[in-house]
Design a protein around this motif. Structure first.
Motif, PDB file in Angstrom:
ATOM      1  N   VAL A  66       0.846  -1.205   0.000  1.00 45.19           N
ATOM      2  CA  VAL A  66       0.000   0.000   0.000  1.00 45.19           C
ATOM      3  C   VAL A  66       0.878   1.249   0.000  1.00 45.19           C
ATOM      4  O   VAL A  66       0.656   2.185  -0.781  1.00 45.19           O
ATOM      5  N   VAL A  67       1.893   1.255   0.850  1.00 52.76           N
ATOM      6  CA  VAL A  67       2.782   2.417   0.910  1.00 52.76           C
ATOM      7  C   VAL A  67       3.532   2.567  -0.415  1.00 52.76           C
ATOM      8  O   VAL A  67       3.702   3.683  -0.924  1.00 52.76           O
ATOM      9  N   GLN A  68       3.961   1.440  -0.986  1.00 45.48           N
ATOM     10  CA  GLN A  68       4.652   1.484  -2.281  1.00 45.48           C
ATOM     11  C   GLN A  68       3.736   2.065  -3.360  1.00 45.48           C
ATOM     12  O   GLN A  68       4.157   2.857  -4.193  1.00 45.48           O
ATOM     13  N   ARG A  69       2.469   1.687  -3.340  1.00 43.95           N
ATOM     14  CA  ARG A  69       1.504   2.205  -4.312  1.00 43.95           C
ATOM     15  C   ARG A  69       1.366   3.724  -4.138  1.00 43.95           C
ATOM     16  O   ARG A  69       1.318   4.469  -5.112  1.00 43.95           O
ATOM     17  N   ILE A  70       1.321   4.194  -2.897  1.00 38.14           N
ATOM     18  CA  ILE A  70       1.214   5.635  -2.639  1.00 38.14           C
ATOM     19  C   ILE A  70       2.454   6.357  -3.175  1.00 38.14           C
ATOM     20  O   ILE A  70       2.352   7.397  -3.841  1.00 38.14           O
ATOM     21  N   VAL A  71       3.632   5.801  -2.896  1.00 41.25           N
ATOM     22  CA  VAL A  71       4.876   6.410  -3.367  1.00 41.25           C
ATOM     23  C   VAL A  71       4.892   6.476  -4.894  1.00 41.25           C
ATOM     24  O   VAL A  71       5.251   7.502  -5.485  1.00 41.25           O
ATOM     25  N   GLN A  72       4.472   5.396  -5.538  1.00 42.32           N
ATOM     26  CA  GLN A  72       4.443   5.382  -7.003  1.00 42.32           C
ATOM     27  C   GLN A  72       3.476   6.424  -7.551  1.00 42.32           C
ATOM     28  O   GLN A  72       3.792   7.111  -8.532  1.00 42.32           O
ATOM     29  N   MET A  73       2.328   6.532  -6.913  1.00 49.07           N
ATOM     30  CA  MET A  73       1.348   7.518  -7.387  1.00 49.07           C
ATOM     31  C   MET A  73       1.873   8.939  -7.200  1.00 49.07           C
ATOM     32  O   MET A  73       1.709   9.788  -8.084  1.00 49.07           O
ATOM     33  N   GLU A 130      -8.566   7.462 -12.378  1.00 45.21           N
ATOM     34  CA  GLU A 130      -9.531   6.419 -12.002  1.00 45.21           C
ATOM     35  C   GLU A 130      -8.858   5.053 -11.925  1.00 45.21           C
ATOM     36  O   GLU A 130      -9.113   4.273 -11.001  1.00 45.21           O
ATOM     37  N   THR A 131      -7.996   4.749 -12.875  1.00 47.50           N
ATOM     38  CA  THR A 131      -7.271   3.469 -12.875  1.00 47.50           C
ATOM     39  C   THR A 131      -6.408   3.338 -11.630  1.00 47.50           C
ATOM     40  O   THR A 131      -6.403   2.300 -10.958  1.00 47.50           O
ATOM     41  N   GLU A 132      -5.671   4.394 -11.303  1.00 49.28           N
ATOM     42  CA  GLU A 132      -4.811   4.367 -10.119  1.00 49.28           C
ATOM     43  C   GLU A 132      -5.644   4.286  -8.846  1.00 49.28           C
ATOM     44  O   GLU A 132      -5.254   3.613  -7.890  1.00 49.28           O
ATOM     45  N   SER A 133      -6.767   4.957  -8.846  1.00 45.54           N
ATOM     46  CA  SER A 133      -7.652   4.894  -7.683  1.00 45.54           C
ATOM     47  C   SER A 133      -8.161   3.471  -7.464  1.00 45.54           C
ATOM     48  O   SER A 133      -8.217   2.993  -6.326  1.00 45.54           O
ATOM     49  N   GLN A 134      -8.507   2.796  -8.546  1.00 42.72           N
ATOM     50  CA  GLN A 134      -8.981   1.409  -8.438  1.00 42.72           C
ATOM     51  C   GLN A 134      -7.866   0.483  -7.962  1.00 42.72           C
ATOM     52  O   GLN A 134      -8.088  -0.403  -7.141  1.00 42.72           O
ATOM     53  N   ARG A 135      -6.650   0.675  -8.475  1.00 40.52           N
ATOM     54  CA  ARG A 135      -5.508  -0.139  -8.035  1.00 40.52           C
ATOM     55  C   ARG A 135      -5.248   0.065  -6.545  1.00 40.52           C
ATOM     56  O   ARG A 135      -4.996  -0.880  -5.810  1.00 40.52           O
ATOM     57  N   ALA A 190      -7.412   1.086  -4.323  1.00 39.16           N
ATOM     58  CA  ALA A 190      -8.531   0.495  -3.578  1.00 39.16           C
ATOM     59  C   ALA A 190      -8.353  -1.015  -3.444  1.00 39.16           C
ATOM     60  O   ALA A 190      -8.643  -1.589  -2.388  1.00 39.16           O
ATOM     61  N   ARG A 191      -7.851  -1.682  -4.492  1.00 36.99           N
ATOM     62  CA  ARG A 191      -7.611  -3.131  -4.418  1.00 36.99           C
ATOM     63  C   ARG A 191      -6.531  -3.457  -3.384  1.00 36.99           C
ATOM     64  O   ARG A 191      -6.656  -4.410  -2.619  1.00 36.99           O
ATOM     65  N   GLU A 192      -5.476  -2.659  -3.360  1.00 36.65           N
ATOM     66  CA  GLU A 192      -4.395  -2.885  -2.383  1.00 36.65           C
ATOM     67  C   GLU A 192      -4.907  -2.688  -0.958  1.00 36.65           C
ATOM     68  O   GLU A 192      -4.595  -3.478  -0.063  1.00 36.65           O
ATOM     69  N   VAL A 193      -5.700  -1.660  -0.763  1.00 33.80           N
ATOM     70  CA  VAL A 193      -6.241  -1.398   0.581  1.00 33.80           C
ATOM     71  C   VAL A 193      -7.210  -2.505   0.989  1.00 33.80           C
ATOM     72  O   VAL A 193      -7.213  -2.949   2.146  1.00 33.80           O
ATOM     73  N   LEU A 194      -8.007  -2.994   0.053  1.00 30.94           N
ATOM     74  CA  LEU A 194      -8.933  -4.093   0.352  1.00 30.94           C
ATOM     75  C   LEU A 194      -8.162  -5.360   0.724  1.00 30.94           C
ATOM     76  O   LEU A 194      -8.538  -6.067   1.662  1.00 30.94           O
ATOM     77  N   ARG A 195      -7.074  -5.641  -0.005  1.00 29.93           N
ATOM     78  CA  ARG A 195      -6.229  -6.789   0.339  1.00 29.93           C
ATOM     79  C   ARG A 195      -5.661  -6.635   1.742  1.00 29.93           C
ATOM     80  O   ARG A 195      -5.630  -7.586   2.517  1.00 29.93           O
ATOM     81  N   TYR A 196      -5.222  -5.426   2.091  1.00 30.31           N
ATOM     82  CA  TYR A 196      -4.710  -5.167   3.438  1.00 30.31           C
ATOM     83  C   TYR A 196      -5.799  -5.382   4.485  1.00 30.31           C
ATOM     84  O   TYR A 196      -5.561  -6.007   5.525  1.00 30.31           O
ATOM     85  N   PHE A 197      -6.991  -4.882   4.206  1.00 32.24           N
ATOM     86  CA  PHE A 197      -8.102  -5.038   5.140  1.00 32.24           C
ATOM     87  C   PHE A 197      -8.398  -6.518   5.380  1.00 32.24           C
ATOM     88  O   PHE A 197      -8.574  -6.956   6.524  1.00 32.24           O
TER      89      PHE A 197
END
Length: 176
Positions: A86-93, A107-112, A114-121
């Motif tokens: 999740v942190v890596q995704r934030i850094v990349q964005m 929108e694509t990045e937002s969906q990606r 959201a998927r990472e955060v859902l996996r974390y949850f």
């Protein structure tokens, strides 16, 4: 080479975990160990036969704890890895925000993300589930053991076994 997100996630969470672990070991761990030691010595001083029966509770609890400790460790490790993702995704964005905006990929990045955060949850909920189930199983084993020991103690008092008196049985059960 370690990813930036992994490094940032570990710095944030490892420090907090180390602090909590240190507090738990030096406060709760030492206090609980000394209380258990005194309780066992007191039990043996009152009636060693019933004390031996009481100590038979330990192995089933240890088995439950061992099974779930392994699962909790694996799930916690997976959760920590997901925090890193999740942190890596934030850094990349954040580092590529101009490119994302230029190609209208918000929108694509937002969906990606959201998927990472859902996996974390989901991984976090698995850790919580294992902790709750292990605590409830330990409680059930403890309560069943207490009731069993209570019946053995009552039986021993009524049948005058092991020289156990009603007063000793009350002290063993925590009733002064």
């Amino acid at each position: 080479k370690e990813a930036t997100g992994d490094f940032m996630a570990r710095v944030g969470t490892d420090t907090a975990l180390a602090s909590r672990a240190q507090f738990a070991v030096f406060s709760d761990g030492i206090q609980n160990t000394s209380q258990i030691g005194v309780a066992i010595l007191t039990l043996f001083a009152l009636n060693w036969q019933l004390s031996v029966i009481s100590l038979l509770v330990g192995p089933p609890i240890a088995v439950v704890l061992r099974i779930f400790a392994r699962r909790i460790r694996r799930s916690s490790k997976a959760r920590q890895e997901q925090v890193s993702e999740v942190v890596q995704r934030i850094v990349q964005m954040l580092t590529g925000i101009k490119v994302i905006k230029a190609f209208h990929a918000e929108e694509t990045e937002s969906q990606r993300f959201a998927r990472e955060v859902l996996r974390y949850f989901r991984r976090s909920m698995r850790v919580v589930l294992y902790r709750v189930v292990s605590r409830s199983l330990v409680e059930q084993v403890s309560q069943a053991s207490f009731v069993s020991i209570l019946f053995v103690g009552v039986y021993a008092v009524l049948n005058e076994l092991w020289g156990l008196t009603m007063e000793q049985a009350r002290v063993l059960l925590g009733q002064p």
